[in-house]
Design a protein around this motif. Structure first.
Motif: not given
Length: 264
Positions: A10-17, A56-59, A64-68
């Motif tokens: 998740v850290i890597e994904l947050s940095k990608q975004a 990314g989180l789906e992978k 999982s689900g999402f509250i966005t």
């Protein structure tokens, strides 16, 4: 489930975004702004960043689900749900004020178990998971030791709509301005929370917030040794639309002041 391994991803994904948001800021113009409501701004940057995060989180957790915030996915799962603000501090971003963050939390049933907040401009990633210390760029962080309000620097946020409680809010703000080292308003609740976790702020309070504004920060503050409550001192914060996060030492004093000036 290995929360530490998930946190790393998740850290890597947050940095990608965050990298995407940083690049888009260089050429962003006012004609790309959309309005969701009164003073409630959004742009393609928020929406695209959220799409990057959701994909990314789906992978990472396929079921999982999402509250966005931007409703990129409306799938809600029984056990695991991600709570996402792709760009917390959108108004800052639009105006070129360099305080905005990516905020991602994981909720298992009703419990928040992981939080990552990436403050893009400072390249600071704050994170924690259930049972872990809180970290900033790999270094453990803890809340401040300030014993009372008079020793504290306090953060807050101003409502941009729903001004019904504005008189009480100003009354509370006036009292605190006279009682502490100072009041700061950064314009990103996620950043305010992690700065409290890191001991930069001694407390943060705000009302009229959404779950995606605060979910990740709540995890990080708690794992840094802090306390997060609603204005009645209860633990129900995520959907309460009011939050008080402190170093744990000034909670009672802050609640007393809130009751005297806001919940009156």
């Amino acid at each position: 489930m290995q929360l530490e391994q998930i946190a790393t991803q998740v850290i890597e994904l947050s940095k990608q975004a965050g990298d995407f948001i940083r690049q888009e800021r260089k050429n962003f113009s006012a004609d790309k702004i959309e309005y969701k409501g009164l003073n409630d701004l959004v742009s393609y940057v928020d929406k695209t960043a959220e799409g990057i995060i959701v994909a990314g989180l789906e992978k990472i957790l396929p079921d999982s689900g999402f509250i966005t915030e931007e409703k990129t996915s409306t799938k809600v799962a029984e056990r695991y749900n991600w709570i996402i603000d792709p760009l917390d501090g959108t108004t800052n971003f639009i105006h070129g004020v360099p305080v905005f963050s990516v905020s991602i939390a994981l909720q298992e049933y009703d419990e928040l178990v992981l939080g990552v907040v990436y403050e893009i401009n400072q390249d600071e990633c704050f994170y924690a998971w259930k049972g872990s210390p809180a970290y900033l760029n790999g270094q453990e962080i803890k809340v401040s030791p300030a014993p009372k309000i008079s020793d504290s620097l306090i953060a807050t946020g101003f409502p941009y709509y729903n001004f019904e409680k504005q008189p009480q809010y100003i009354d509370l703000l006036t009292h605190l301005m006279k009682s502490c080292h100072g009041i700061r308003r950064l314009g990103s609740a996620a950043t305010d929370l992690v700065y409290t976790a890191a001991g930069r702020f001694d407390a943060f309070y705000e009302y009229n917030l959404n779950a995606w504004d605060v979910a990740a920060g709540i995890v990080i503050v708690k794992q840094a040794g802090g306390q997060v409550v609603n204005y009645n001192g209860g633990d129900e914060v995520l959907d309460a639309r009011e939050i008080l996060a402190t170093n744990g030492k000034i909670t009672d004093e802050m609640l007393k002041v809130i009751h005297e000036h806001f919940n009156k």
